[in-house]
Design a protein around this motif. Structure first.
Motif, short mmCIF file in Angstrom:
data_model
loop_
_atom_site.label_atom_id
_atom_site.label_comp_id
_atom_site.label_asym_id
_atom_site.label_seq_id
_atom_site.Cartn_x
_atom_site.Cartn_y
_atom_site.Cartn_z
N ASP A 126 -14.79 2.37 14.63
CA ASP A 126 -14.01 3.55 14.23
C ASP A 126 -13.91 3.59 12.71
N SER A 127 -14.29 4.70 12.11
CA SER A 127 -14.26 4.81 10.65
C SER A 127 -12.88 5.17 10.12
N ASN A 128 -11.97 5.59 10.99
CA ASN A 128 -10.62 5.92 10.55
C ASN A 128 -9.81 4.66 10.27
N GLY A 129 -9.02 4.70 9.19
CA GLY A 129 -8.11 3.60 8.91
C GLY A 129 -8.66 2.50 8.03
N LEU A 130 -9.89 2.68 7.48
CA LEU A 130 -10.38 1.73 6.48
C LEU A 130 -9.53 1.90 5.23
N TYR A 131 -9.03 0.81 4.65
CA TYR A 131 -8.06 0.96 3.56
C TYR A 131 -8.18 -0.13 2.52
N LEU A 132 -7.51 0.12 1.40
CA LEU A 132 -7.28 -0.88 0.35
C LEU A 132 -5.96 -0.55 -0.32
N ILE A 133 -5.39 -1.53 -0.99
CA ILE A 133 -4.14 -1.36 -1.75
C ILE A 133 -4.47 -1.55 -3.23
N ARG A 134 -3.92 -0.69 -4.06
CA ARG A 134 -4.14 -0.79 -5.50
C ARG A 134 -2.84 -0.52 -6.25
N ASP A 135 -2.83 -0.82 -7.55
CA ASP A 135 -1.66 -0.56 -8.38
C ASP A 135 -1.50 0.94 -8.59
N SER A 136 -0.27 1.38 -8.66
CA SER A 136 0.01 2.76 -9.02
C SER A 136 -0.24 2.94 -10.51
N THR A 137 -0.79 4.08 -10.89
CA THR A 137 -1.00 4.35 -12.31
C THR A 137 0.22 4.99 -12.95
N SER A 138 1.22 5.35 -12.15
CA SER A 138 2.42 5.99 -12.70
C SER A 138 3.60 5.04 -12.82
N SER A 139 3.50 3.84 -12.21
CA SER A 139 4.60 2.88 -12.28
C SER A 139 4.03 1.48 -12.15
N ASP A 140 4.49 0.56 -12.99
CA ASP A 140 3.97 -0.80 -12.93
C ASP A 140 4.61 -1.62 -11.81
N LYS A 141 5.53 -1.03 -11.06
CA LYS A 141 6.15 -1.73 -9.94
C LYS A 141 5.65 -1.23 -8.59
N ASP A 142 5.01 -0.06 -8.56
CA ASP A 142 4.61 0.56 -7.31
C ASP A 142 3.13 0.32 -7.01
N PHE A 143 2.75 0.65 -5.78
CA PHE A 143 1.37 0.50 -5.32
C PHE A 143 0.93 1.78 -4.62
N VAL A 144 -0.36 1.85 -4.30
CA VAL A 144 -0.92 2.98 -3.58
C VAL A 144 -1.81 2.43 -2.47
N VAL A 145 -1.67 3.00 -1.27
CA VAL A 145 -2.62 2.68 -0.20
C VAL A 145 -3.62 3.84 -0.14
N PRO A 190 -5.60 -11.36 -2.38
CA PRO A 190 -4.23 -11.26 -1.87
C PRO A 190 -3.35 -10.49 -2.85
N PRO A 191 -2.22 -9.95 -2.38
CA PRO A 191 -1.34 -9.18 -3.27
C PRO A 191 -0.71 -10.06 -4.35
N PRO A 192 -0.20 -9.46 -5.42
CA PRO A 192 0.42 -10.24 -6.50
C PRO A 192 1.59 -11.07 -5.98
N ASP A 193 1.83 -12.18 -6.62
CA ASP A 193 2.91 -13.08 -6.18
C ASP A 193 4.26 -12.37 -6.15
N ARG A 194 4.50 -11.50 -7.13
CA ARG A 194 5.81 -10.83 -7.22
C ARG A 194 6.06 -9.92 -6.02
N ALA A 195 4.97 -9.45 -5.38
CA ALA A 195 5.11 -8.49 -4.29
C ALA A 195 5.08 -9.13 -2.92
N ARG A 196 4.96 -10.45 -2.88
CA ARG A 196 4.82 -11.14 -1.59
C ARG A 196 6.15 -11.68 -1.10
N LEU A 197 6.29 -11.72 0.21
CA LEU A 197 7.46 -12.35 0.82
C LEU A 197 7.28 -13.86 0.86
N ASN A 198 6.09 -14.30 1.22
CA ASN A 198 5.79 -15.73 1.23
C ASN A 198 4.28 -15.90 1.11
#
Length: 807
Positions: free
Chosen positions: A81-100, A158-166
């Motif tokens: 299924d080609s639906n739902g292929l994804y990646l996470i990246r940094d938001s360009t409008s905020s250094d604390k947010d992300f974009v899927v 893997p996601p940045p350390d600051r954004a991880r739970l563990n």
């Protein structure tokens, strides 16, 4: 894994024998070299992190789409299924947010992941989760309102350390817990050293562990390597919280003196600072150290409790005398350095402007609303913010405080504290204007001189004479921000707290109790009040969090804007306030700011929080980053869409302007500020204003000014002015012309010229909005259709259909 912090498991791991499966680094080094151990550790942890290696860092939107399209190409012919292929990246409008970025029907869509508070994230109206990996897992389990379920990711890291739970427990974590200083030093110097801020399976960093178990030498090594002294673990604690809880005063000293740890950092779950932890546990040595490093004696938690309250509750007899006033620490500032008894808000603003609104420049003046209160006027980012210093009683003592900040015995202690720490203010107090109008810089010398009258203090020459005030154009503050030209009109300071409402307010509220009953009520206990965002006509707007309890043991936390009101303004303007709330409660549209409900005690309107502030500020501050196509067209279509809805609800806005459009994201704006809005009488087809006031004349149609008549066609005129503001990137309509000159200009048949970056098609639509004859102006349905179907705006309809968000 459960989100709760397993304290017993945490302690039991350290209590195990050092040669156990967990704490076996020294033993392992007798068999293998450090190189071999770190190589093996890296491979093992990479395998554990592979399921969450969906993070691609700060890549642009176009690069994300390219990566996903390559991924789609590789899936062709596989039957997957080609639906739902994804990646996470940094938001360009905020250094604390992300974009899927995710695929659906062979197209790529982008949605912002907002950091609600420290390490807690949400996507659109979804739940708030602690840790980015838990949020992704939520949408891997089902679409849950997203355009599609997340099925597989494009391989990144893997996601940045600051954004991880563990995370996986690495060799550095194990060596720190084992307590071998030489081994830790060797690992930190090695080329394969794990990230120093990585979290282990229990959600703590190596510095948290060193602090909790009193490993001062190891903590020093970690700090030197770049360990974050303000990182929060799974429980919301910093290393300083951990050291204070465990009573390691030497580690407290190290963290503050060497690591520059801020003792006023709060746990997001309780609002406790390190002093609360030390007081609750009865750790007097840590309390002494914190006070030695100028931590305030009376910080307040989310529920208002001070460390003294906790020490008293838990009978910590050694701590109570340390936490009780009087505060005997030396104060080196003096009132004449910053106090001006005769200044009002306007004069204070003029005086600060003479020093070009330098960052952190401040003065203190008397409040014009309450003779017992004072106000700090403070410069930040070329704007002036006013913070009211209130007075209340605490344990038979009169104390001074700002918002939810600490209690102080007097003004001197309060000013010295905020000269050391921001602690909720816009910025630290960095320089003051003295009573004789000279500037005094606050630096280390300010605190360390032996004689506070020492001439070594850096004083500038007196400020030049204050010029006569310039006329202030009639404007209306928006929810969040001031005037981007840095010349805001005088606004009232935030209101003083009152133990009991005034007699007039009691009567007014009593008379309108039946009106209050028609609104959704929100319990004060479900509201957490944060920092002040701006000032409005009747009070302050503050950021907050609203906990919505959906079922037993289930709740969600929503970021909100809280409209608070001055006691005296409510008694005189309750009708206007309730009318705004009544109108907003009727509205439910994606392009209009939402009212969640009303909190009665204290009285507040609980509204949707829009993170990027007013469109006017955003245009002015990001003019080089905003493209007219498609961003301006998309925003224009959304404003027209929202106004079209208001037209169907028979509501006239009366104050449509860029300052009252709020930017949720680059792909979504919302109409706000319904303080002037009114429902109009159907038979007349207009609303006629019965009172004068400060009208935004530059945005008004001629019939508004001449006859006080308002209807949807007058809002269309304002829409045209708003378009002009957008395409001129926040310029002032009609320049420096006064209201009378503007009306003469319009009556003579003149109109605003086309902005440089405005397409001709759009400018022609502005001119239609400014037709002298209301009947010949387009309606909002026409305007909405125009921005949807015109070929010049073709990309707008595609974006809105897909609800793709660009960040």
């Amino acid at each position: 894994m459960d989100d709760s912090f397993d304290e017993e498991r945490y302690d039991s791991v350290y209590a195990n024998d050092p040669v156990s499966e967990f704490l076996n680094v020294t033993e392992s080094l007798r068999i293998q070299s450090l190189d071999q151990l770190l190589e093996e550790d890296k491979r093992t942890n990479a395998q554990k992190d592979d399921p969450i290696a969906w993070y691609h860092g700060k890549i642009p939107r176009e690069a994300a789409e390219s990566i996903l399209k390559e991924g789609l190409a590789s899936l062709q012919g596989t039957g997957a299924d080609s639906n739902g292929l994804y990646l996470i990246r940094d938001s360009t409008s905020s250094d604390k947010d992300f974009v899927v970025s995710v695929t659906h029907d062979a197209k790529v869509f982008h949605f912002q992941i907002k950091e609600v508070f420290d390490g807690h994230y949400k996507l659109d109206e979804g739940p708030t989760t602690q840790g980015l990996e838990k949020l992704v897992a939520f949408y891997e389990n089902g679409a849950n309102g997203l355009i599609t379920k997340l099925t597989r990711h494009c391989k990144g890291s893997p996601p940045p350390d600051r954004a991880r739970l563990n995370g996986p427990t690495n060799l550095l974590h194990r060596a720190v817990m084992e307590g071998n200083e030489d081994t830790v030093a060797s690992i930190l110097q090695h080329r394969l050293c794990p990230p120093v801020n990585a979290k282990n399976e229990l959600g703590t960093t190596a510095l948290h562990d060193a602090s909790k178990y009193g490993k001062a030498v190891i903590a020093r090594l970690l700090i030197d390597k770049g360990a974050d002294v303000h990182a929060k673990d799974r429980a919301g604690f910093t290393p300083l919280h951990r050291a204070c809880s465990a009573n390691y005063a030497d580690v407290v000293t190290l963290l503050i003196k060497h690591g520059k740890a801020d003792p006023q950092i709060r746990s997001p779950k309780t609002g406790w600072v390190a002093l609360h932890e030390a007081a609750m546990k009865g750790n007097a040595d840590c309390i002494k150290k914190l006070l030695q490093f100028f931590a305030p004696m009376m910080p307040r938690a989310d529920d208002g409790q001070t460390p003294l309250d906790l020490a008293s509750r838990y009978n910590r007899q050694d701590c109570i005398p340390l936490l009780r006033f009087p505060d005997k620490r030396q104060v080196r500032t003096k009132k004449e350095y910053w106090f001006h008894s005769g200044l009002d808000r306007k004069a204070a603003t003029q005086l600060l402007e003479e020093y070009r609104k330098e960052e952190g420049l401040f003065l203190v003046r008397k409040s014009t609303r309450n003779e017992h209160y004072n106000v700090i006027s403070l410069c930040h980012k070329k704007s002036i913010f006013n913070f009211e210093i209130k007075v209340t009683d605490y344990q038979n003592c009169s104390v001074h405080y700002i918002d939810d900040g600490p209690y102080f015995e007097n003004l001197l202690q309060l000013i010295e504290h905020y000269s050391r720490y921001c602690d909720g203010l816009s910025t630290k107090l960095r320089a003051s204007i003295t009573s004789d109008k000279r500037k005094m810089e606050i630096d280390e010398e300010y605190y360390n001189v032996q004689d506070v009258n020492n001439t070594s203090k850096r004083l500038s020459s007196p400020a030049p004479p204050v010029p006569q005030s310039r006329p202030v154009l009639p404007t209306h503050p928006n929810h969040l921000h001031g005037d981007p030209k840095n010349e805001p009109p005088p606004l009232p300071p935030s209101h003083p707290p009152t133990k009991q409402p005034s007699a007039s307010l009691k009567k007014d509220l009593g008379d309108r109790q039946s009106s209050l009953d028609e609104f959704k009520k929100i319990d004060k206990r479900d509201i957490k009040i944060g920092c002040e965002l701006g000032q409005g006509e009747f009070g302050a707007v503050k950021k907050g969090f609203y906990t919505q309890r959906k079922a037993k043991f289930r709740s969600t936390q929503t970021e909100v804007a809280l409209k608070t009101f001055h006691d005296d303004s409510m008694s005189g303007a309750m009708t206007s306030i309730m009318e705004e709330a009544r109108l907003m409660q009727r509205l439910d549209h994606e392009c209009i700011v939402k009212l969640y409900g009303i909190c009665e005690k204290p009285f507040m309107l609980v509204e949707e929080f829009i993170p990027l502030g007013s469109m006017l500020d955003y245009l002015y501050e990001h003019k080089n980053q905003i493209q007219a196509n498609p961003t301006m067209y998309l925003w224009a279509s959304q404003v027209a869409h929202g106004m079209c809805y208001l037209e169907t609800m028979k509501i006239v806005h009366r104050d449509l302007a860029a300052r009252n459009i709020l930017v949720q994201s680059m792909q979504q704006v919302k109409i706000s500020d319904f303080g002037l809005s009114r429902a109009f009488v159907e038979e007349k087809n207009y609303y006629q204003a019965s009172k004068g006031g400060r009208w935004p004349i530059k945005w008004y149609a001629p019939e508004c000014v001449n006859y006080g008549k308002f209807n949807h066609k007058t809002d269309v005129w304002s829409f045209g002015i708003t378009l002009w503001e957008m395409f001129s990137y926040g310029e002032q309509p009609y320049g420096d012309k006064k209201g009378v000159e503007v009306m003469q200009f319009i009556e003579s048949g003149e109109r605003l010229e086309k902005p440089d970056n405005c397409p001709k098609t759009c400018y022609l639509k502005m001119l239609e909005c400014w037709n002298k004859e209301p009947a010949k102006r387009p309606d909002f349905n026409d305007l909405y259709r125009h921005f949807q179907v015109d070929q010049e705006y073709a990309s707008v309809s595609e974006i809105q259909r897909s609800r793709t968000k660009k960040y």
